[in-house]
Design an enzyme around this catalytic site. Structure first.
Site, PDB file in Angstrom:
ATOM      1  N   LYS A  76      67.189  73.977  47.661  1.00 46.72           N
ATOM      2  CA  LYS A  76      67.047  74.286  49.095  1.00 46.72           C
ATOM      3  C   LYS A  76      65.878  73.518  49.709  1.00 46.72           C
ATOM      4  CE  LYS A  76      69.072  78.843  48.517  1.00 46.72           C
ATOM      5  NZ  LYS A  76      68.708  80.197  48.108  1.00 46.72           N
ATOM      6  N   GLY A 120      69.715  75.405  40.916  1.00 46.98           N
ATOM      7  CA  GLY A 120      69.646  76.642  41.698  1.00 46.98           C
ATOM      8  C   GLY A 120      68.935  76.426  43.028  1.00 46.98           C
ATOM      9  N   SER A 121      68.269  77.481  43.455  1.00 48.74           N
ATOM     10  CA  SER A 121      67.710  77.483  44.813  1.00 48.74           C
ATOM     11  C   SER A 121      66.637  76.435  45.040  1.00 48.74           C
ATOM     12  CB  SER A 121      67.119  78.861  45.107  1.00 48.74           C
ATOM     13  OG  SER A 121      68.101  79.831  44.914  1.00 48.74           O
ATOM     14  N   VAL A 122      66.099  75.862  43.987  1.00 47.68           N
ATOM     15  CA  VAL A 122      65.090  74.820  44.177  1.00 47.68           C
ATOM     16  C   VAL A 122      65.635  73.727  45.089  1.00 47.68           C
ATOM     17  CG1 VAL A 122      63.819  72.992  43.000  1.00 47.68           C
ATOM     18  CG2 VAL A 122      63.886  75.276  42.026  1.00 47.68           C
TER      19      VAL A 122
END
Lengths: 368, 653
Positions: B293, B289-291
């Site tokens: 980013k 997921g957004s990790v």
């Protein structure tokens, strides 16, 4: 005259005597090595079997010397008394209470604290009778009614009695031996083939009927299928042979005798010899037996008369046959038979009768 | 009449002789076959028949945590065996034994009827039961000491330690990975026995010469316990299916804690399913997921594609890539966001825009450099490598979604190590669990040094990324709940939808909630990952996982003696005055210190003073805030005479 006679009495056929004595001596060593653990365990005296066998050997050697020095005419006179004696013993052994039953078979008669195996005597007396009868028939041997039938009847009666003990192994040996004798005696080939063909179904039936015989057959054919059960004995015999290798693990060092191999001092004594002194030892035993038997055959060829020829040949072939079959069994070439290795296995009857036979051979050899 | 004259008899005798000699020949060749050709085979079978190789239980090495607490030890307990041949009344014996040992009588009876000379009745029995059996005085029943593996911490670090089975073989975890080292010497004695099972020869004990070694782990038992407790509580509170928490030393790659919830008790490992033994932090791959980013940011900054203040148009929450529309979680979306804000608010569209600017080829290259798609090389067995789609096979949409962590998978350990690379000034380290291997006398025979895998991004970029990630934990950021009072925290939240195996599309109910961060930002000590699998109710990583980070992080910092940074980031101005000092790190700027005299502390930050004073074995009394302005005793004072130093601080003008 007396000195000559004494000299004569002590002139032995050393080509026969020495291998024989070596085998007996060999047997004593092997028996001690093979039996000491079992004897210690069962009886509490590790020398038990050795002591007894030593005594049998002494008695046997006396019998042998006696047999060697008996005048030849006595053997002719003894044919029928011997035949009768062994025949009656074979009947007596079947009488409950007189015959000693071991493992379901009554093969021994007890006599003054010792048990005796009548079938051993029967073999010798049969050899004497067949030799005597065949020599008497002479050229008539090729006729079925004269050459085959009487011998078949007498030997057949013996075989039936032995079969009743029951002891199929001895019966098969006697039968095979009879065929060899008849063959040498001049019985026509077709008659022999006929006898074999006719006896085959009987043999199969006998094996089929008895469960333990079938199992022995099965174990013979597939020893490794059930190494802990039916194949136990033969597999452990293989292992003893294999462990021995070329030179053996050393005298007294057998491990198979530690209750792995049942009866290590009787029928399977060669396995222990094989383990302890290896292929070299087995070869020595085989060669010594070869010498004894071949010398016996030579004595037969050089015998002074036809009766002596047949008698010498009969004794030699009996010996040779038993050796081949016993060794064949322990090496897994033949199904298991309760058969000792002559001169070596523990057992008084077998040893003394074998030595008596050797004595007769020596006797014949001294008269050529 | 002599037989000499009868030629036909002679001939027939020769025939018989021929067969006899032939028989002897067969016998001799058979003997040759058995005794020479098949010798080896038969001998080995024979030996197997009467030779028992008895393996004596060797004591396995002890596993310690970094502080010397025992995590796995071997203790001596009794085992009960029987020699069936010596038991006469088997039925009676089996009845008595069954009653005492509380097992089925039929089972024992069957064992006692075994043909084997030696059978185990029960291995490693409890002492009181052994006593009872001893009091039965049964013939043919014996006792022997065997060692048994015991894990005093029960669930603590169970997934790291694994366990050893009944025969002293390591079956899982470190017990398996370091089995050869832990197992120690294998002592054997050879016993010969006859067919009645009685031994007649017993050789002396032969050891294979190996030594027992102990392991000292990088794990800190207390941190591990704390992490596990906090994780368990979070899993229970959020009704998650499972959870993971990994804590590593930011600089060295040492793993301080590795927790999986639910855990298991290795003392009774057989009571659990095999999947419960699995160390999910290395075996379970999931979409981060957004990790991701954070690493996108690192890649884009490092390659010079973007700068932190560059702005991107975020399409008001809807951005079409091919056939798919990418959304932002924020209601109404965003219009223009700076890179800082994209990360702090975790804008998917912003991330995709950054990714487009960076290009997938470069991003892929950086992801690989961060360690994704390959094993971290930790000293455990069964690690998985996760998956990153190679450039050639990536479709347009995949190139876009991967910017917010969809369409790739990673393990927790990979994520935490990649984050550690950012914390560690761009250097990716190899994680490890075993610090030292010690021999029986406790002498260190092998020490694991920290190992650099590769430099991923420049130190400069790393500090820029760290600074931006610090915003994530600020009040506006998605990870505000991870903030630890008194320390500067950086990190990234992540919430990823799980793929429903039935429908093969993203599920609306099943999420993975993540927080990965490090603390303190300017002098990173700990990198912590918290992952919750399928939390019920609120599922945002920032809501579910971040508080666990805070709890575990705060406790661990205190436990490890990392003092609070009194210079708090309270407002921008103050921060401008005290810029973080990315250039100061372990190896840079080593002050010259004369070890015999008190150094001059003035001008240093509180943390530096603490560190230096502690290294000299001094107790420090701190006063005020800011930079050191005075000290007592004065610099140059002989060290031998003092144990305490007082340092006053004052905020600089």
């Amino acid at each position: 005259m007396a000195i000559d006679e004494i000299k004569e009495n002590f002139r032995y056929d050393y080509f026969l005597l020495i291998p024989t004595l070596l085998l007996v001596a060999f047997g004593l060593v092997a028996i001690y090595s093979a039996s000491s653990f079992v004897a210690e365990h069962k009886i509490g005296d590790s020398y038990y079997y050795l002591k007894r066998q030593a005594m049998f050997s002494l008695a046997g050697l006396c019998i042998m010397m006696l047999a060697k020095n008996i005048p030849a005419t006595v053997y002719r006179k003894l044919v029928y008394p011997f035949l009768l004696l062994s025949f009656s013993l074979l009947i007596v052994v079947l009488v409950p209470g007189v015959g000693v039953k071991v493992g379901g078979a009554s093969r021994w008669v007890r006599f003054a604290g010792y048990s005796f195996q009548p079938s051993e005597l029967a073999k010798l007396s049969l050899a004497m009778y067949i030799a005597y009868s065949m020599a008497k028939k002479g050229p008539n041997m090729s006729f079925f009614s004269k050459g085959v039938f009487p011998h078949l009847v007498v030997a057949g009666a013996f075989m039936v009695l032995i079969l009743l003990q029951p002891d199929l192994g001895t019966v098969v040996i006697v039968g095979t031996w009879l065929l060899i004798m008849l063959f040498v005696g001049g019985v026509s080939f077709f008659h022999l083939v006929g006898i074999v063909l006719l006896s085959m179904p009987a043999l199969f039936w006998l094996i089929w009927r008895a469960d333990y015989r079938l199992k022995r057959w099965w174990a013979f054919l597939n020893p490794w299928q059930d190494p802990q059960g039916l194949g136990f004995q033969i597999v452990n015999s293989f292992l003893a042979f294999g462990s021995g290798g070329l030179f053996g693990v050393g005298l007294g060092n057998s491990k198979q005798k530690l209750f792995y191999l049942p009866e290590p001092h009787t029928d399977f004594i060669l396995s222990i010899i094989a383990e302890e002194i290896g292929f070299i030892g087995v070869s020595a035993v085989v060669v010594l037996f070869g010498l004894v038997v071949l010398r016996g055959i030579q004595i037969a060829l050089n015998a002074p008369d036809l009766y002596s020829t047949y008698l010498a040949l009969g004794i030699s072939t009996f010996l040779g046959l038993q050796v081949l079959i016993n060794i064949g069994v322990v090496m897994g070439l033949l199904p298991t038979k309760g058969l000792p290795l002559p001169l070596i296995s523990y057992g008084g009857s077998s040893l003394m009768i074998s030595l008596l036979g050797i004595g007769i051979l020596l006797n014949i050899s001294s008269r050529r | 009449m002599k037989v000499r004259e009868k030629k036909w008899i002679r001939f027939r005798i020769y025939v018989v002789t021929f067969f006899f000699v032939g028989g002897l020949g067969i016998i001799l060749s058979r003997a040759y076959q058995l005794q020479v050709l098949e010798r080896e085979r038969l001998t080995s079978i024979a030996l197997a028949g009467y030779r028992d190789v008895i393996r004596l239980p060797s004591k396995r090495g002890t596993i310690y945590d970094r502080e010397g607490h025992e995590l796995a030890v071997s203790i001596s307990v009794d085992s009960i065996y029987a020699r069936p041949a010596l038991i006469k009344e088997k039925l009676l014996a089996s009845r008595k034994l069954a009653r005492t040992l509380q097992v089925k009588q039929s089972k024992i009876f069957r064992v006692l009827n075994s043909k084997r000379p030696f059978v185990w009745l029960v291995r490693r029995e409890e002492p009181d039961k052994v006593k009872q059996v001893k009091s039965l005085h049964l013939e043919g029943v014996g006792f022997t000491k065997e060692s048994r593996r015991y894990y005093p911490g029960k669930e603590i670090a169970a997934h790291v330690l694994g366990f050893a089975g009944t025969d002293h073989k390591g079956l899982e975890g470190l017990e398996k990975a370091y089995d050869k080292i832990l197992r120690g010497p294998e002592c054997r004695l050879v016993q010969m026995r006859d067919a009645l099972g009685r031994p007649f020869y017993v050789s002396r004990v032969v050891s294979d010469g190996r030594e027992t070694h102990d392991l000292v782990l990088t794990i800190d038992k207390d941190v591990q316990y704390r992490a596990q407790q906090a994780l368990n509580a979070a899993v229970a509170k959020t009704k998650s299916k499972s959870g993971q928490c990994v804590i590593v030393n930011a600089v060295s790659g040492e793993v301080l804690a590795m927790a999986v919830s639910p855990s298991f008790n290795p003392n009774v490992f057989w009571k659990y399913h095999s999947y419960q033994w699995r160390n999910r932090t290395i075996t379970d791959c999931y979409e981060p997921g957004s990790v991701i980013k954070a690493f996108l940011l690192g890649a884009a900054l490092d390659s010079g594609t973007i700068s932190p203040d560059m702005k991107f148009y975020c399409e008001k929450g809807e951005y079409r890539v091919g056939r798919r529309i990418i959304h932002d979680h924020h209601a109404g979306g965003y219009d223009f966001l700076s890179v800082r804000e994209i990360i702090a608010f975790s804008s998917n569209i912003g991330a995709v825009k950054i990714g487009e600017k960076l290009g997938y080829e470069r991003f892929y290259e950086y992801l690989r450099k961060f360690g994704f798609g390959r094993k971290t090389g930790i000293d455990l067995i069964g690690e998985r490598s996760g998956f990153v789609r190679p450039v050639e096979s990536a479709k347009e949409i995949e190139k876009a979604t991967i910017c917010f962590g969809q369409g790739m998978t990673a393990t927790s350990l990979q994520l935490v190590m990649a984050m550690a690379a950012i914390a560690n000034r761009g250097r990716l380290m190899r994680p490890y669990l075993v610090r030292e291997i010690r021999d029986e006398e406790g002498k260190v025979i092998r020490k694991t040094p920290p190992r650099l895998v590769r430099r991923v991004i420049s130190a400069e970029t790393a500090s820029k990324v760290a600074e931006i990630l610090e915003h994530v934990v600020s009040k506006e950021g998605t990870g505000s709940l991870a903030a630890i009072e008194g320390y500067r925290v950086a990190g990234k939240t992540g919430t990823s939808q799980k793929v429903d195996p039935r429908t093969r599309s993203y599920s609306n109910q099943k999420y993975v909630s993540l927080f990965v961060g490090f603390v303190p930002v300017d002098r990173p000590k700990l990198v912590i990952l918290v992952m919750l699998n399928e939390p019920q109710g609120n599922r945002y990583g920032g809501v579910v996982a971040a508080p666990v980070f805070r709890e575990v992080g705060a406790w661990s910092l205190n436990h490890l003696g990392v003092h609070p940074q009194l210079v708090l980031v309270k407002n921008k101005e103050e921060k401008q005055k005290f810029p973080s000092r990315p250039d100061r790190s372990l190896e840079s700027k080593v002050r010259e210190i004369n070890p015999d005299f008190l150094p001059d502390f003035t001008g240093q930050t509180m943390r530096d003073v603490l560190r230096e004073a502690r290294s000299l074995g001094l107790e420090v009394v701190l006063e005020g805030t800011g930079l050191a302005v005075s000290q007592s005793p004065k610099a140059g004072h002989p060290l031998g005479k003092i144990s305490k130093v007082k340092v006053s601080f004052h905020p600089p003008i």
